[in-house]
Design a protein around this motif. Structure first.
Motif, PDB file in Angstrom:
ATOM      1  N   ILE A 148      -7.876  -0.531  14.604  1.00 26.65           N
ATOM      2  CA  ILE A 148      -8.457  -1.125  13.397  1.00 26.65           C
ATOM      3  C   ILE A 148      -9.799  -0.479  13.085  1.00 26.65           C
ATOM      4  N   THR A 149     -10.569  -0.133  14.113  1.00 27.99           N
ATOM      5  CA  THR A 149     -11.850   0.540  13.885  1.00 27.99           C
ATOM      6  C   THR A 149     -11.629   1.900  13.245  1.00 27.99           C
ATOM      7  N   ALA A 150     -10.649   2.658  13.712  1.00 26.17           N
ATOM      8  CA  ALA A 150     -10.356   3.967  13.136  1.00 26.17           C
ATOM      9  C   ALA A 150      -9.904   3.834  11.678  1.00 26.17           C
ATOM     10  N   LEU A 151      -9.068   2.849  11.393  1.00 25.69           N
ATOM     11  CA  LEU A 151      -8.602   2.641  10.022  1.00 25.69           C
ATOM     12  C   LEU A 151      -9.760   2.278   9.090  1.00 25.69           C
ATOM     13  N   LEU A 152     -10.618   1.373   9.533  1.00 26.22           N
ATOM     14  CA  LEU A 152     -11.744   0.960   8.696  1.00 26.22           C
ATOM     15  C   LEU A 152     -12.760   2.081   8.529  1.00 26.22           C
ATOM     16  N   LEU A 153     -12.951   2.902   9.551  1.00 29.11           N
ATOM     17  CA  LEU A 153     -13.834   4.061   9.410  1.00 29.11           C
ATOM     18  C   LEU A 153     -13.254   5.084   8.428  1.00 29.11           C
ATOM     19  N   LEU A 154     -11.952   5.239   8.415  1.00 32.58           N
ATOM     20  CA  LEU A 154     -11.319   6.126   7.444  1.00 32.58           C
ATOM     21  C   LEU A 154     -11.539   5.618   6.021  1.00 32.58           C
ATOM     22  N   ILE A 155     -11.379   4.315   5.813  1.00 35.44           N
ATOM     23  CA  ILE A 155     -11.640   3.731   4.491  1.00 35.44           C
ATOM     24  C   ILE A 155     -13.101   3.926   4.120  1.00 35.44           C
ATOM     25  N   TRP A 156     -14.020   3.684   5.062  1.00 27.70           N
ATOM     26  CA  TRP A 156     -15.453   3.889   4.805  1.00 27.70           C
ATOM     27  C   TRP A 156     -15.717   5.339   4.397  1.00 27.70           C
ATOM     28  N   PHE A 157     -15.122   6.286   5.120  1.00 29.12           N
ATOM     29  CA  PHE A 157     -15.322   7.698   4.818  1.00 29.12           C
ATOM     30  C   PHE A 157     -14.817   8.042   3.424  1.00 29.12           C
ATOM     31  N   LEU A 158     -13.629   7.562   3.075  1.00 27.65           N
ATOM     32  CA  LEU A 158     -13.070   7.851   1.753  1.00 27.65           C
ATOM     33  C   LEU A 158     -13.923   7.255   0.640  1.00 27.65           C
ATOM     34  N   VAL A 159     -14.427   6.045   0.839  1.00 25.33           N
ATOM     35  CA  VAL A 159     -15.269   5.419  -0.177  1.00 25.33           C
ATOM     36  C   VAL A 159     -16.602   6.142  -0.284  1.00 25.33           C
ATOM     37  N   THR A 160     -17.188   6.498   0.843  1.00 23.15           N
ATOM     38  CA  THR A 160     -18.510   7.108   0.839  1.00 23.15           C
ATOM     39  C   THR A 160     -18.480   8.545   0.344  1.00 23.15           C
ATOM     40  N   PHE A 161     -17.598   9.354   0.889  1.00 25.50           N
ATOM     41  CA  PHE A 161     -17.605  10.778   0.575  1.00 25.50           C
ATOM     42  C   PHE A 161     -16.524  11.181  -0.417  1.00 25.50           C
ATOM     43  N   GLY A 162     -15.400  10.512  -0.406  1.00 25.99           N
ATOM     44  CA  GLY A 162     -14.315  10.868  -1.319  1.00 25.99           C
ATOM     45  C   GLY A 162     -14.668  10.648  -2.774  1.00 25.99           C
ATOM     46  N   VAL A 163     -15.295   9.527  -3.083  1.00 25.10           N
ATOM     47  CA  VAL A 163     -15.652   9.234  -4.469  1.00 25.10           C
ATOM     48  C   VAL A 163     -16.696  10.219  -4.971  1.00 25.10           C
TER      49      VAL A 163
END
Length: 86
Positions: free
Chosen positions: A17-32
């Motif tokens: 769950i930590t890896a999944l939430l970090l992936l979402i954080w990364f996409l929101v922070t850097f992907g956008v």
């Protein structure tokens, strides 16, 4: 032996769950910000990339924190490793 197995399963679920939430954080922070020019549609009267940078990312971060706390409490109870309440 069963207690060690339960703790190991708890730890692996926590890591997933930590890896999944970090992936979402990364996409929101850097992907956008990386795809800001392509995200040029209007959202609540503002360009989506601007709105996401100014407001949306903060909402996503709060949702990530709330979900993590809820999920870990549920996971702790399921595996019998919850904290003792006074």
């Amino acid at each position: 032996m069963a207690e060690n197995d339960a703790r190991r399963r708890h730890w692996h679920a926590n890591l997933r769950i930590t890896a999944l939430l970090l992936l979402i954080w990364f996409l929101v922070t850097f992907g956008v910000s990386y795809f800001a020019r392509e995200l040029s549609f209007s959202f609540f009267g503002w360009p989506f990339s601007f709105w996401m940078g100014a407001q949306g990312a903060l909402l996503v971060y709060l949702l990530l924190i709330g979900f993590y706390a809820w999920y870990i409490n549920r996971l702790d109870r399921r595996h019998g490793v919850q904290e003792e309440e006074p």
